[in-house]
Write a protein that holds these residues in place. Structure first.
Motif, PDB file in Angstrom:
ATOM      1  N   GLU A   1      -4.413  -0.013  -7.062  1.00 60.03           N
ATOM      2  CA  GLU A   1      -5.854   1.310  -6.945  1.00 60.03           C
ATOM      3  C   GLU A   1      -5.460   2.725  -7.282  1.00 60.03           C
ATOM      4  O   GLU A   1      -5.978   3.889  -7.620  1.00 60.03           O
ATOM      5  CB  GLU A   1      -6.279   1.526  -4.994  1.00 60.03           C
ATOM      6  CG  GLU A   1      -7.438   0.567  -5.122  1.00 60.03           C
ATOM      7  CD  GLU A   1      -7.632   0.862  -3.180  1.00 60.03           C
ATOM      8  OE1 GLU A   1      -8.461   0.009  -3.271  1.00 60.03           O
ATOM      9  OE2 GLU A   1      -6.635   0.503  -3.054  1.00 60.03           O
ATOM     10  N   LEU A   2      -3.576   2.714  -6.782  1.00 57.46           N
ATOM     11  CA  LEU A   2      -3.042   3.957  -7.842  1.00 57.46           C
ATOM     12  C   LEU A   2      -3.018   3.667  -8.664  1.00 57.46           C
ATOM     13  O   LEU A   2      -3.095   5.213  -9.557  1.00 57.46           O
ATOM     14  CB  LEU A   2      -2.210   4.328  -6.911  1.00 57.46           C
ATOM     15  CG  LEU A   2      -0.739   5.589  -7.306  1.00 57.46           C
ATOM     16  CD1 LEU A   2      -2.020   6.864  -6.617  1.00 57.46           C
ATOM     17  CD2 LEU A   2       0.182   5.154  -6.324  1.00 57.46           C
TER      18      LEU A   2
ATOM     19  N   ARG B   1       0.909  -0.937   0.158  1.00 56.61           N
ATOM     20  CA  ARG B   1      -0.307  -0.105  -0.241  1.00 56.61           C
ATOM     21  C   ARG B   1       0.680   1.254   0.123  1.00 56.61           C
ATOM     22  O   ARG B   1       2.013   1.434   0.437  1.00 56.61           O
ATOM     23  CB  ARG B   1      -0.862   0.199   1.657  1.00 56.61           C
ATOM     24  CG  ARG B   1      -2.011  -0.822   1.287  1.00 56.61           C
ATOM     25  CD  ARG B   1      -3.042  -1.199   2.417  1.00 56.61           C
ATOM     26  NE  ARG B   1      -1.566  -1.360   3.539  1.00 56.61           N
ATOM     27  CZ  ARG B   1      -1.981  -0.800   4.635  1.00 56.61           C
ATOM     28  NH1 ARG B   1      -2.470   0.610   4.711  1.00 56.61           N
ATOM     29  NH2 ARG B   1      -0.989  -1.171   5.788  1.00 56.61           N
TER      30      ARG B   1
ATOM     31  N   TRP C   1      -3.806   3.567  -0.148  1.00 58.22           N
ATOM     32  CA  TRP C   1      -3.608   2.132  -1.507  1.00 58.22           C
ATOM     33  C   TRP C   1      -3.367   1.513  -1.972  1.00 58.22           C
ATOM     34  O   TRP C   1      -1.647   1.496  -1.462  1.00 58.22           O
ATOM     35  CB  TRP C   1      -4.177   3.295  -2.121  1.00 58.22           C
ATOM     36  CG  TRP C   1      -5.999   4.035  -2.538  1.00 58.22           C
ATOM     37  CD1 TRP C   1      -6.724   3.971  -2.165  1.00 58.22           C
ATOM     38  CD2 TRP C   1      -6.122   5.470  -3.724  1.00 58.22           C
ATOM     39  NE1 TRP C   1      -7.818   4.460  -2.572  1.00 58.22           N
ATOM     40  CE2 TRP C   1      -7.493   5.322  -3.594  1.00 58.22           C
ATOM     41  CE3 TRP C   1      -5.322   5.913  -4.533  1.00 58.22           C
ATOM     42  CZ2 TRP C   1      -7.776   6.759  -3.948  1.00 58.22           C
ATOM     43  CZ3 TRP C   1      -5.566   7.193  -5.212  1.00 58.22           C
ATOM     44  CH2 TRP C   1      -7.599   7.022  -4.891  1.00 58.22           C
TER      45      TRP C   1
ATOM     46  N   TRP D   1      -5.209   8.986   2.554  1.00 58.29           N
ATOM     47  CA  TRP D   1      -5.234   7.340   2.759  1.00 58.29           C
ATOM     48  C   TRP D   1      -4.514   6.371   1.936  1.00 58.29           C
ATOM     49  O   TRP D   1      -3.559   6.803   1.963  1.00 58.29           O
ATOM     50  CB  TRP D   1      -7.101   6.815   2.149  1.00 58.29           C
ATOM     51  CG  TRP D   1      -6.999   8.176   0.614  1.00 58.29           C
ATOM     52  CD1 TRP D   1      -6.229   6.795  -0.378  1.00 58.29           C
ATOM     53  CD2 TRP D   1      -6.971   8.851   0.400  1.00 58.29           C
ATOM     54  NE1 TRP D   1      -6.716   7.385  -1.464  1.00 58.29           N
ATOM     55  CE2 TRP D   1      -7.143   8.750  -1.133  1.00 58.29           C
ATOM     56  CE3 TRP D   1      -7.275  10.258   1.321  1.00 58.29           C
ATOM     57  CZ2 TRP D   1      -7.214  10.283  -2.078  1.00 58.29           C
ATOM     58  CZ3 TRP D   1      -7.460  11.141   0.230  1.00 58.29           C
ATOM     59  CH2 TRP D   1      -7.551  11.830  -1.215  1.00 58.29           C
TER      60      TRP D   1
END
Length: 179
Positions: A153-154, A54, A149, A147
């Motif tokens: 997602e990024l 993440r 990610w 947040w």
């Protein structure tokens, strides 16, 4: 929101000035650097989870002069006169996200000769990465939200050229986040 053009909102804070090749040549007030489109240095940190799955992503404040309300995944800023890029990155990580005591690993450098709102903006960007699993505390004047990610997602968001993301970081991340 301030109606003054972003390049006229710079302060008299001195920042390191560079040439196009990335050599430090002196210093100038931030207002002059922005108004004249001078090359300057910037350093930032990509904050990863300890398992490296993440990345911490944040949205910049609407009051920022540069890339206001854009997303970014580097906590960073301009390099002060006489400051090494790693020292600037460490300082900015502490100021913006409240993260201290981490090991910084060099990640990449890029020269970004770009534009922001129709005006030249040129910087040499030094990026580092660090792993962190502690609390994140935003500097409210600079960070609106943040947040964690996953890399996927990024990557998904970065594939959308209309997604408001800091263009210098987008350039820097080009090959780094490819699967």
């Amino acid at each position: 929101m301030d109606a003054t053009p972003w390049f006229e909102r710079g302060s008299d804070e001195l920042v390191a000035v560079y040439d196009a090749a990335g050599r430090c040549t002196g210093q100038a007030p931030r207002s002059q650097v922005y108004a004249q489109g001078l090359w300057h240095g910037s350093a930032g940190v990509l904050l990863r989870s300890p398992d490296r799955t993440r990345i911490y992503v944040h949205r910049r404040s609407v009051d920022k002069a540069v890339f206001a309300a854009h997303h970014d995944c580097l906590a960073g800023g301009v390099i002060d006169p006489g400051e090494a890029p790693a020292d600037a990155a460490r300082r900015e990580l502490a100021e913006e996200l409240g993260v201290t005591g981490v090991v910084l690993t060099p990640l990449a450098t890029v020269a970004w000769d770009g534009r922001w709102q129709g005006h030249p903006l040129r910087c040499h960007l030094w990026a580092f990465e660090a792993c962190w699993d502690g609390p994140v505390t935003h500097q409210v004047s600079e960070i609106a939200a943040g947040w964690w990610w996953t890399l996927d997602e990024l990557r998904t968001h970065l594939r959308d050229p209309a997604w408001p993301f800091a263009p210098d970081t987008r350039t820097l991340l080009g090959d780094l986040l490819r699967p």
